[in-house]
Each structure stands twice: as structure tokens, then as C-alpha cells.
Design an enzyme around this catalytic site. Structure first.
Site, PDB file in Angstrom:
ATOM      1  N   LYS A  81       0.817  -1.219   0.000  1.00  0.00           N
ATOM      2  CA  LYS A  81       0.000   0.000   0.000  1.00  0.00           C
ATOM      3  C   LYS A  81       0.848   1.266   0.000  1.00  0.00           C
ATOM      4  O   LYS A  81       0.348   2.349  -0.321  1.00  0.00           O
ATOM      5  CB  LYS A  81      -0.977   0.006   1.172  1.00  0.00           C
ATOM      6  CG  LYS A  81      -0.366   0.082   2.548  1.00  0.00           C
ATOM      7  CD  LYS A  81      -1.436  -0.031   3.623  1.00  0.00           C
ATOM      8  CE  LYS A  81      -0.874   0.002   5.024  1.00  0.00           C
ATOM      9  NZ  LYS A  81      -0.275   1.304   5.366  1.00  0.00           N
ATOM     10  N   ASP A  82       2.148   1.161   0.339  1.00  0.00           N
ATOM     11  CA  ASP A  82       3.046   2.317   0.311  1.00  0.00           C
ATOM     12  C   ASP A  82       3.738   2.490  -1.037  1.00  0.00           C
ATOM     13  O   ASP A  82       4.444   3.484  -1.240  1.00  0.00           O
ATOM     14  CB  ASP A  82       4.133   2.182   1.391  1.00  0.00           C
ATOM     15  CG  ASP A  82       3.577   2.215   2.805  1.00  0.00           C
ATOM     16  OD1 ASP A  82       2.515   2.841   3.008  1.00  0.00           O
ATOM     17  OD2 ASP A  82       4.197   1.616   3.700  1.00  0.00           O
ATOM     18  N   ARG A 129      -8.404   8.363   3.076  1.00  0.00           N
ATOM     19  CA  ARG A 129      -9.368   7.305   2.742  1.00  0.00           C
ATOM     20  C   ARG A 129     -10.142   6.875   3.986  1.00  0.00           C
ATOM     21  O   ARG A 129     -11.379   6.767   3.966  1.00  0.00           O
ATOM     22  CB  ARG A 129      -8.618   6.101   2.146  1.00  0.00           C
ATOM     23  CG  ARG A 129      -9.500   4.873   1.924  1.00  0.00           C
ATOM     24  CD  ARG A 129      -8.648   3.658   1.575  1.00  0.00           C
ATOM     25  NE  ARG A 129      -7.678   3.358   2.618  1.00  0.00           N
ATOM     26  CZ  ARG A 129      -7.948   2.645   3.713  1.00  0.00           C
ATOM     27  NH1 ARG A 129      -9.177   2.169   3.917  1.00  0.00           N
ATOM     28  NH2 ARG A 129      -7.018   2.407   4.610  1.00  0.00           N
ATOM     29  N   ARG A 130      -9.424   6.633   5.081  1.00  0.00           N
ATOM     30  CA  ARG A 130     -10.092   6.239   6.317  1.00  0.00           C
ATOM     31  C   ARG A 130     -10.972   7.366   6.837  1.00  0.00           C
ATOM     32  O   ARG A 130     -12.097   7.134   7.281  1.00  0.00           O
ATOM     33  CB  ARG A 130      -9.057   5.835   7.373  1.00  0.00           C
ATOM     34  CG  ARG A 130      -8.375   4.508   7.069  1.00  0.00           C
ATOM     35  CD  ARG A 130      -7.220   4.231   8.006  1.00  0.00           C
ATOM     36  NE  ARG A 130      -6.584   2.944   7.704  1.00  0.00           N
ATOM     37  CZ  ARG A 130      -5.330   2.641   7.973  1.00  0.00           C
ATOM     38  NH1 ARG A 130      -4.547   3.535   8.567  1.00  0.00           N
ATOM     39  NH2 ARG A 130      -4.838   1.453   7.661  1.00  0.00           N
ATOM     40  N   ARG A 147       0.050  10.643  13.185  1.00  0.00           N
ATOM     41  CA  ARG A 147       1.201  10.119  12.466  1.00  0.00           C
ATOM     42  C   ARG A 147       2.058   9.286  13.418  1.00  0.00           C
ATOM     43  O   ARG A 147       1.869   9.280  14.616  1.00  0.00           O
ATOM     44  CB  ARG A 147       2.071  11.276  11.907  1.00  0.00           C
ATOM     45  CG  ARG A 147       1.464  12.066  10.767  1.00  0.00           C
ATOM     46  CD  ARG A 147       1.484  11.333   9.441  1.00  0.00           C
ATOM     47  NE  ARG A 147       2.729  10.630   9.189  1.00  0.00           N
ATOM     48  CZ  ARG A 147       3.851  11.175   8.739  1.00  0.00           C
ATOM     49  NH1 ARG A 147       3.894  12.475   8.489  1.00  0.00           N
ATOM     50  NH2 ARG A 147       4.925  10.451   8.523  1.00  0.00           N
ATOM     51  N   ARG A 153       1.524   5.054  17.707  1.00  0.00           N
ATOM     52  CA  ARG A 153       0.084   5.334  17.644  1.00  0.00           C
ATOM     53  C   ARG A 153      -0.663   4.628  18.766  1.00  0.00           C
ATOM     54  O   ARG A 153      -1.579   5.193  19.375  1.00  0.00           O
ATOM     55  CB  ARG A 153      -0.463   4.922  16.276  1.00  0.00           C
ATOM     56  CG  ARG A 153       0.180   5.678  15.125  1.00  0.00           C
ATOM     57  CD  ARG A 153      -0.470   5.354  13.805  1.00  0.00           C
ATOM     58  NE  ARG A 153       0.334   5.812  12.682  1.00  0.00           N
ATOM     59  CZ  ARG A 153      -0.101   5.954  11.451  1.00  0.00           C
ATOM     60  NH1 ARG A 153      -1.360   5.681  11.161  1.00  0.00           N
ATOM     61  NH2 ARG A 153       0.699   6.360  10.490  1.00  0.00           N
ATOM     62  N   CYS A 240      -1.662   9.685  -1.935  1.00  0.00           N
ATOM     63  CA  CYS A 240      -2.206   9.957  -0.603  1.00  0.00           C
ATOM     64  C   CYS A 240      -2.962  11.275  -0.560  1.00  0.00           C
ATOM     65  O   CYS A 240      -3.526  11.637   0.474  1.00  0.00           O
ATOM     66  CB  CYS A 240      -1.072   9.963   0.424  1.00  0.00           C
ATOM     67  SG  CYS A 240      -0.362   8.336   0.746  1.00  0.00           S
TER      68      CYS A 240
END
Length: 308
Positions: A81-82, A129-130, A147, A153, A240
Site C-alpha cells: 500500500k506504500d 481514505r479512512r 502520524r 500510535r 495519498c
């Protein structure tokens, strides 16, 4: 005995994922030794600015790719995904192991699921997106930028900075931290990022022997899904800077189905499309074209203008 050098970001999750791939390869290549080459990327260094402000996709990949191009490492392990839709010239994704859980996971401080969180609850995420899909499901909560690495997190959640956070279930699973998950958000309701839960093993295109060795850990169904999702990403020029997601899956009836979403910079409108097919690239393109017919193009342009 040949030594193969493996480039990896320095985060605990990245190193864990890299070691997982190495362990898989060791069983197929008992006469090979592996050496990890840690790399600090821009995305790891700059933690006080949102991803959309410092360049989006590629922030966790380009410096790792440079170690391959400069022959300081032989292959690298990325979270797919990155990885941007276009790789650096001279490099290829040689293999993708079987996909982990592709879903997003909600972690709340007191175990309250998303639907039951109080109004104005603070939910942390760095993903547009989230954020877009959270706002669709719970327009009454506050989305706050979060971040940092996965352990950072979690610490901020436990310290009370947020009522809940959203992370990829795959990363939590690979770290052995699934016990912190309050609920996995169903992929039908909450579309994942392109390639979420998939590891991509990247190497130099001309290293044919290594490419053959890396194929020993490849999973055909995972690569089908990744091809479809990345075709979607390439067609829409995703980054992104735009709320965008896609997920391809093999149904119990042996049919491939794929769902995609694109939203405006503030989450509205949120467009969805679901298609089925047999050819992965064609399937991804069909979902993208359907979203474009619904008006995704102007939303993507607006997102680039707002966050570019």
C-alpha cells in the site's frame, strides 16, 4: 555461501515484516545467508506534518529503492500500500506472499465499537481514505491527524490523546498485537487501501537468479488481487492526496469481484463501484472507468489542488 542483503525501513513493523520474508526464504534457500540493511525514509523522519503535505505515496519507498539501484542491497520488502503505481526504472516487484487480513481495524480506548462511540469522539488517523469513510459512517465524530509508527500510535491511544484510532489489521497481526483490536471494519463497508495486507518484494530487474529464488514465496491469488488493485490505482493516478481505496477478492463461487471508492478532499461525495471479471488488469480498469463515469475525475483533480 552467498549473502543476500535485504533493505528495510527501521520501524519495528517493517523489520518484523522483513524478517518474516527472510524466514520464509530460508526454508527454500538453506545455503544462503541474509543481511538486513536498515534505511530511514523521509516518511519516517518527518512526523509532524501530514503525508499529503510532504509528498504522499513513495515517502516510505524511494530511499529504499535507491539502495537497490546503488547495489547496496539486493532486494527490499515493502508494504504494497506504500508503493506507487510506477516503480523506479530498473526495478520490479518479484513476488508477493499470501495476503494478510486486508481490513482496517478500530482500536478504542475502552473497547467501544465504532457504531457506539459517543458524538464528538476523537478518532485518530493519517489516511484521507479512512477519514472519508469514517465521516460517512459517523459524521458526528471528530477526525484528528495521527502520524507515527504503529507502536507510537498505540501509545498515544493508551495515553488518552484519542478515543479511538484506525490501523491496518495486517500490521497488528504481524506484530502479534491483535488483542488490541476492538473491531475489524468489514471490507464491504470500509474499503481498504490498494494492496493493504500485501507484502511486495522488490529487486533489480536484471537479477534473474534472485528473481527466481524470490518466486518461491509468491502467492498467485494475492498477485491477481494486487494486479487488479494497482491497475485501478494507475488509471486514476492515485496518491495519498486523494481519498481512494480498492479491494479485489475471490468469492466462494470462484468469481473475482472488486470494489473501489473515490471521495472528495473532505470526504464528500463518496463514490463506489463493484465489478467482477477474470482478467485482473481489466477488472481494475473497469472499476476505475465506472468511477470516472460517476464523476471521480474532478474529485481527483480537486484533491491534488487542495493538497498539492
Amino acid at each position: 555461501m552467498r549473502t543476500i542483503r535485504v533493505a528495510s525501513r527501521r520501524s519495528r513493523l517493517a523489520l518484523t515484516q522483513t524478517q518474516w520474508v527472510i524466514d520464509k526464504l530460508k526454508s527454500a534457500l538453506p545455503d544462503v545467508e541474509f543481511e538486513v540493511v536498515p534505511v530511514v525514509t523521509k516518511g519516517d523522519r518527518v512526523l509532524d506534518v501530514s503525508l499529503t503535505k510532504i509528498g504522499g505515496k513513495g515517502l516510505f519507498v524511494s530511499e529504499v529503492e535507491q539502495t537497490l539501484l546503488e547495489r547496496r542491497a539486493d532486494f527490499a520488502v515493502h508494504s504494497l500500500k506504500d508503493v506507487p503505481a510506477e516503480l523506479a526504472s530498473g526495478l520490479v516487484i518479484a513476488a508477493m506472499p499470501a495476503r494478510e487480513d486486508p481490513s482496517d481495524a478500530l482500536l478504542s480506548r475502552d473497547g467501544t465499537p465504532l457504531d457506539m462511540l459517543p458524538a464528538r469522539a476523537r478518532i485518530g488517523t493519517s489516511s484521507l481514505r479512512r477519514a472519508a469513510q469514517l465521516r460517512e459512517l459517523r459524521p458526528d465524530v471528530e477526525i484528528v491527524t495521527l502520524r507515527g509508527n504503529i507502536d507510537t500510535r498505540l501509545k498515544r491511544l493508551q495515553e488518552g490523546d484519542y478515543d479511538a484510532i484506525v490501523l491496518a489489521a495486517a500490521g497488528l497481526s504481524r506484530m502479534g498485537w491483535s488483542q488490541f483490536v476492538t473491531e475489524r471494519l468489514p471490507v464491504e463497508r470500509f474499503i481498504p487501501a490498494v494492496g493493504q495486507g500485501i507484502l511486495a518484494i522488490e529487486c533489480r530487474e536484471d537479477d534473474t537468479e534472485l528473481r527466481e529464488w524470490l518466486r518461491t514465496v509468491a502467492d498467485v491469488n494475492t498477485e491477481f488481487a494486487a494486479t487488479a488493485e494497482r491497475a485501478f490505482l494507475a488509471r486514476l493516478g492515485g496518491s495519498c492526496q486523494v481519498p481512494m481505496g480498492a479491494f479485489a477478492r475471490l468469492t466462494e463461487h470462484g468469481e473475482w469481484r472488486m470494489t473501489g471508492m473515490v471521495a472528495g478532499p473532505d470526504g464528500q461525495p463518496l463514490l463506489r463501484s463493484e465489478q467482477s471479471g477474470r482478467d485482473p488488469r481489466e477488472l481494475g480498469l473497469r472499476v476505475a472507468e465506472d468511477l470516472l463515469s460517476q464523476g471521480a475525475g474532478p474529485l481527483i483533480e480537486l484533491g491534488a489542488a487542495v493538497h498539492g
